[in-house]
Design a protein around this motif. Structure first.
Motif, PDB file in Angstrom:
ATOM      1  N   MET B 242       0.829  -1.205   0.000  1.00  0.00           N
ATOM      2  CA  MET B 242       0.000   0.000   0.000  1.00  0.00           C
ATOM      3  C   MET B 242       0.862   1.255   0.000  1.00  0.00           C
ATOM      4  O   MET B 242       0.580   2.230  -0.684  1.00  0.00           O
ATOM      5  CB  MET B 242      -0.881  -0.025   1.251  1.00  0.00           C
ATOM      6  N   HIS B 243       1.939   1.222   0.757  1.00  0.00           N
ATOM      7  CA  HIS B 243       2.815   2.388   0.805  1.00  0.00           C
ATOM      8  C   HIS B 243       3.548   2.598  -0.501  1.00  0.00           C
ATOM      9  O   HIS B 243       4.017   3.692  -0.773  1.00  0.00           O
ATOM     10  CB  HIS B 243       3.837   2.233   1.932  1.00  0.00           C
ATOM     11  N   LEU B 244       3.665   1.548  -1.271  1.00  0.00           N
ATOM     12  CA  LEU B 244       4.379   1.689  -2.533  1.00  0.00           C
ATOM     13  C   LEU B 244       3.450   2.046  -3.677  1.00  0.00           C
ATOM     14  O   LEU B 244       3.873   2.085  -4.826  1.00  0.00           O
ATOM     15  CB  LEU B 244       5.122   0.382  -2.860  1.00  0.00           C
ATOM     16  N   GLY B 245       2.191   2.249  -3.378  1.00  0.00           N
ATOM     17  CA  GLY B 245       1.299   2.729  -4.415  1.00  0.00           C
ATOM     18  C   GLY B 245       0.386   1.686  -5.005  1.00  0.00           C
ATOM     19  O   GLY B 245      -0.284   1.936  -5.992  1.00  0.00           O
ATOM     20  N   VAL B 246       0.338   0.490  -4.429  1.00  0.00           N
ATOM     21  CA  VAL B 246      -0.553  -0.539  -4.951  1.00  0.00           C
ATOM     22  C   VAL B 246      -1.921  -0.368  -4.314  1.00  0.00           C
ATOM     23  O   VAL B 246      -2.032  -0.294  -3.094  1.00  0.00           O
ATOM     24  CB  VAL B 246      -0.002  -1.941  -4.612  1.00  0.00           C
ATOM     25  N   ASP B 247      -2.948  -0.306  -5.120  1.00  0.00           N
ATOM     26  CA  ASP B 247      -4.302  -0.238  -4.586  1.00  0.00           C
ATOM     27  C   ASP B 247      -4.707  -1.660  -4.214  1.00  0.00           C
ATOM     28  O   ASP B 247      -5.314  -2.385  -5.005  1.00  0.00           O
ATOM     29  CB  ASP B 247      -5.252   0.337  -5.637  1.00  0.00           C
TER      30      ASP B 247
END
Lengths: 286, 346, 367
Positions: B242-247
């Motif tokens: 999530m922190h890396l931008g994955v929804d």
């Protein structure tokens, strides 16, 4: 660390063109409550907290365990949604951003869960580029350059082909930091980064942070309970206890003996040293 | 540091495509009815040139109407199951996951057995009648997918652990119902369930069915492939992802639905062919690594190759009788799995 | 299991062994009958025979209460006129219709031992292909004897019926039934004469394609009907590759279904599939439909054989014109209901209206 940093320059989100804006991160009266069962009283609450942070600043959220430090960090990261109040990053409400947009601006460094299929160090750091560019893509040479730079900055470039489960804890922590740097964020969040590191590694990490902050104008927020490290490296400290923010300010105003003894429940002694950085000595029972 | 490039991926897939092509040629040549390579080549050429009406030899008709459709079915089923297996292993963060662990095949089997029980009592046009069982199986699969999805929702999104538990419980429950039906219902049609127990590619379908299956595969696999990068990161951990931008919520939902539909499609037409969805992803990971951008297409091709080989063996080992293809995959798959386990990649 | 027992006594010897034993037991019967007229304190009379699986069976005399654990055996009992002695049969025993009114003991594989025991049978009839050895052993432990048949050819069915009649104490009825069967068969043989056999595929199931093996009574029945199964397999219910059938191109497909419409629908359905429509028999709609009696090794199989012969060789029955398309001899459209126990199924409505045949005297599993 080449002077011509154009390839590693942070992608400019539109709001940064408003140069001269002092405050990057604004936490406004943010509170939170966590309850396992909606019908019951909350197990844990975070009371209204406010502070601001500027580019190039290192902020430490300091406090004993269960003081709400990590919760506050998760709120800033956008993972949790505040019960009241809001958190703005350059004017944007963090929680309303999509995960992708958030990841372009905020990077988190925390303990890594066990990897199912361990990847190589460089692949791991490359994950930081995921938020930039199209969802399904092959990495460009620009991406690879950014990864290489990040590895160099944290000093693990020599490990780039190793598998993640073949490096030490300290090295792993630095690789995780490299991944966060590869995200080219505005805000760098670290949750107890010094937990499993020896003293040299701790100092190395924080020195690197201070360097990067000065160079790239990151805003760094570190959650820690290490009194002396916070004193040494933080520009601003947020002192927490039992879900309440007791005081916000530079180290000199926070490190007062009565206050710290009340928060940490141990006898101690505070010395103010020359360069404005206090030092805390724990007094043993004698 | 060698990043994945499009050319590298293409090259890897091309090798597998060539292998698949060779395997298909071998499969076309061997069977209960022997065919010479010359006759095979000549008839294939005629098919390609659109002159299939000129195939007069009995063998040519056999190839075109029986063997070739069966091989195509094997390719689609093998590819579907492998991609589904890869997806579930990523989704559940569990190397032991296979396409059936969430109960889709049990739901499909229940649909099939209900169709078999009901079939004598329904008046259906002939073309539709042949499709009744696969259609009901697919409906059973989708019903199960929906049920397990709602079972596993926590806080508005799919929770991995709950998904696994919910799926396993559902699978057991449905299997129990099937056993109950088979022991109490007095219908001679239930003997058709033997088809489902081991997986079987011998059923003949109309042409349109094959097109539909192929379209379904490409759409679902394409959707999954679009999340390949996300899956790579998801395997590192959900919070980190999530922190890396994955929804995470969207990716979980999309992959769950697409992979379950792939499984449902495959199982509806061939029964539960075992081990393919479990082992092919691991073998491909061994060769090509865990990057899903490579893993998904190579698993698809690898699965197709595996099933076509298994089906060919199923056809020739006791010719003119035949074994169910699932028996061959089990005999080959179990030792292979043990081997992988000992290498500590599974 | 049963296989092991089979090895003890090769099949060919069975009729001879029975003949010898039958002579001995018949000679011994009068003395038993005499002893039965003595007072009730006399020990019950027994007769020891060897059944068709080679087991020794002690049969109480006379046999007044019979339980049948296979539909074929139930039919045989009715044919021998012993229906009043039949106290229990299986859920699948649906012919003649009267059999459905008998007390049910469950299925053939797993009958309820309690119900059987509560019926106090003198003898339980089983057949090797439909029942399990475990059931026989359990019954033995309860003190109940079981007699097993195991016919593999039509001739076996005939002799099995005769022997069963002897065992049950009605040799005259047996002779009559068997005589009728034999006459029909001989008559058929006569009619068919030298006509070449039709090559047929007996379709048990289509998805996957399952046919009958060479050593089954079904295959033998086909032979008596002037047909030969193109499938040559030692398995009883082999799964066959469609390619092989396409290569062999049978003259006829044979379906066993009391409802002609079902078979017709099935053929129409197959005609739309690429793999099946290259069969000449599908293309020309050359198929025969006979009653499901062909699945049961009972006297009624003879009429099913005749039905089949009529459809395959109409020219041999010129005084009774028939056509080459399937024509069901509507002996007895069964109206047995399916044993639905799932209330949720809407199809139970259909089942009460139409009904369906259950399978058979043979084990209906594919492998």
């Amino acid at each position: 660390m080449s002077p011509g940093r154009s390839s590693a320059a942070p992608l400019t989100p539109p709001e940064l063109t408003r140069l001269g804006t002092e405050v990057r991160l604004a936490v406004e009266q943010v509170s939170y409550a966590y309850s396992a069962n909606p019908a019951q009283a909350p197990l844990f609450t975070l009371e209204a907290t406010s502070f601001q942070a500027r580019p190039g600043e290192i902020v430490a959220i300091l406090g004993p365990n269960a003081s709400g430090k990590s919760t506050l960090l998760q709120l800033i990261a956008g993972v949790l949604s505040p019960l009241s109040g809001r958190i703005l990053l350059n004017g944007f409400v963090i929680h309303s951003l999509t995960p992708r947009n958030r990841a372009q601006r905020i990077a988190m460094v925390q303990q890594e869960s066990r990897l199912l299929f361990p990847s190589r160090v460089w692949e791991f750091v490359l994950q930081g580029r995921h938020a930039h560019g199209r969802p399904l893509r092959f990495e460009s040479s620009n991406d690879m350059q950014i990864v290489q730079d990040a590895l160099v900055h944290v000093g693990v470039a020599h490990l780039s082909d190793r598998l993640m489960d073949q490096i030490s804890g300290g090295e792993k922590q630095r690789v995780i930091l490299a991944r966060a740097l590869a995200q080219q964020p505005l805000l760098l969040l670290l949750d107890e980064p010094t937990l499993h590191l020896d003293i040299a590694a701790q100092v190395g990490l924080l020195d690197a942070l201070r360097r990067l902050c000065a160079r790239n104008h990151y805003t760094v927020i570190v959650v820690t309970h290490e009194l002396n490290l916070a004193a040494e490296y933080a520009d601003q400290i947020i002192l927490m206890q039992s879900g309440r923010c007791l005081r916000v300010g530079p180290p000199a105003t926070i490190y007062q003996r009565e206050l710290l003894e009340q928060v940490f429940q141990i006898p101690l002694k505070v010395e103010m040293r020359g360069h404005g950085r206090p030092r805390v000595t724990i007094l043993s029972d004698s | 540091m060698r990043p994945l490039t499009f050319h590298k991926l293409l090259f890897q897939c091309l090798i597998l495509l060539v292998i698949l092509f060779l395997v298909v040629i071998i499969a076309l040549k061997f069977g209960a009815v022997p065919v010479s390579l010359y006759a095979l080549g000549r008839d294939l050429l005629r098919v390609l040139l659109g002159q299939s009406s000129q195939i007069s030899s009995d063998y040519g008709l056999i190839i075109q109407n029986i063997r070739l459709p069966r091989i195509i079915l094997g390719i689609i089923v093998g590819a579907s199951l492998s991609v589904a297996g890869t997806s579930f292993q990523a989704l559940l963060r569990n190397p032991l996951a296979d396409p059936y662990v969430l109960g889709v095949s049990s739901g499909a089997a229940l649909g099939a057995i209900l169709a078999l029980i009901a079939e004598p009592h329904l008046i259906l046009p002939p073309a539709f009648g042949a499709l009744l069982t696969p259609l009901c199986a697919f409906l059973g699969a989708t019903a199960t997918i929906t049920a397990v999805y709602f079972l596993s929702r926590r806080g508005g999104q799919i929770d991995s652990t709950t998904l696994l538990l919910g799926g396993v419980i559902t699978a057991s429950f449905l299997s129990a119902i099937i056993v109950f039906l088979m022991s109490t219902v007095n219908s001679s049609n239930t003997r058709g369930m033997v088809f489902w127990v081991m997986g079987n590619l011998s059923t003949s379908f109309q042409k349109s069915v094959y097109w539909f299956l192929a379209a379904g595969f490409f759409i679902a696999a394409g959707v999954i492939y679009a999340t390949a990068n996300d899956l790579n990161i998801l395997l590192s951990g959900e919070k980190e992802a999530m922190h890396l931008g994955v929804d995470v919520r969207r990716v979980r939902f999309v992959v769950y639905i697409a992979a379950s539909l792939l499984t449902g499609l495959a199982v509806s037409v061939s029964g539960a062919v075992g081990y393919v969805g479990l082992i092919v992803p691991h073998v491909m990971r061994l060769i090509y690594g865990s990057d899903h951008r490579t893993l998904i297409p190579t698993a698809a091709l690898g699965g197709a190759i595996a099933v076509v080989i298994a089906d060919t063996l199923a056809r020739i080992v006791v010719a003119p009788n035949e074994l169910p293809v699932g028996a061959v995959t089990a005999v080959a798959g179990a030792p292979l799995f043990i081997y992988l386990l000992r290498r500590r990649v599974a | 299991m049963g296989d092991f027992l089979k090895k003890l006594l090769p099949p060919r010897l069975h009729p001879a062994a029975f003949a010898v034993l039958a002579i001995f037991t018949c000679a011994a019967a009068p003395s038993h009958a005499q002893s039965a007229t003595h007072s009730a304190t006399e020990p019950p009379a027994f007769r020891e025979v060897v059944d068709e699986t080679g087991r020794r069976v002690r049969i109480p005399q006379p046999v007044r209460r019979i339980v049948s654990l296979a539909p074929s055996l139930t039919e045989t009992i009715y044919a021998l006129g012993l229906q009043d002695r039949l106290v229990g049969d299986t859920d699948y025993c649906d012919y003649p219709p009267d059999a459905q009114k008998k007390t049910k003991v469950g299925g053939g594989i797993n009958p309820s031992l309690e119900v059987i025991a509560s019926l106090h049978p003198d003898l339980v009839l089983v057949t090797k292909s439909f029942n399990r050895l475990e059931t026989v052993i359990f019954l033995e432990e309860l003190g109940i004897s079981s007699y097993a048949t195991d016919p593999h050819t039509v001739a076996d069915i005939v002799s099995s019926t005769k022997t069963l009649a002897d065992v049950l104490g009605v040799p005259e009825a047996g002779a009559s039934v068997v005589g009728g069967m034999q006459r029909s068969l001989d008559n058929l043989q006569h009619r068919l004469g030298d006509l070449p056999s039709k090559r047929v595929l007996f379709v048990v199931w289509t998805q996957p394609l399952i046919s009958v093996g060479t050593n089954t009574f079904l295959a033998d029945a086909l032979r008596h009907a002037g047909a030969v199964s193109i499938v040559d397999s030692s398995q009883d219910w082999p799964q066959v590759n469609l390619e092989e059938i396409a290569r062999l191109q049978p003259d006829f497909l044979v379906f066993a279904d009391s409802h002609f419409e079902n078979a017709q629908r099935e053929v129409e359905r197959l005609a739309t599939l690429p793999g099946w429509k290259i069969l000449n028999a599908i293309r020309d709609r050359r198929y025969a439909v006979i009653s499901e009696a062909v699945n049961r090794p009972a006297p009624r199989i003879v009429s099913a054989i005749e039905e089949l012969a009529r459809q395959l060789h109409p020219e041999a029955f010129s005084e009774r014109p028939g056509d080459t398309k399937g024509k069901v001899d509507k002996e007895d459209p069964s109206s047995s209901s399916m044993a639905f126990t799932l209330p949720a199924l809407a199809f139970s409505l259909y089942s009460t209206l139409h009904g369906d045949h259950s399978s058979t005297g043979g084990c209906a599993c594919g492998h």
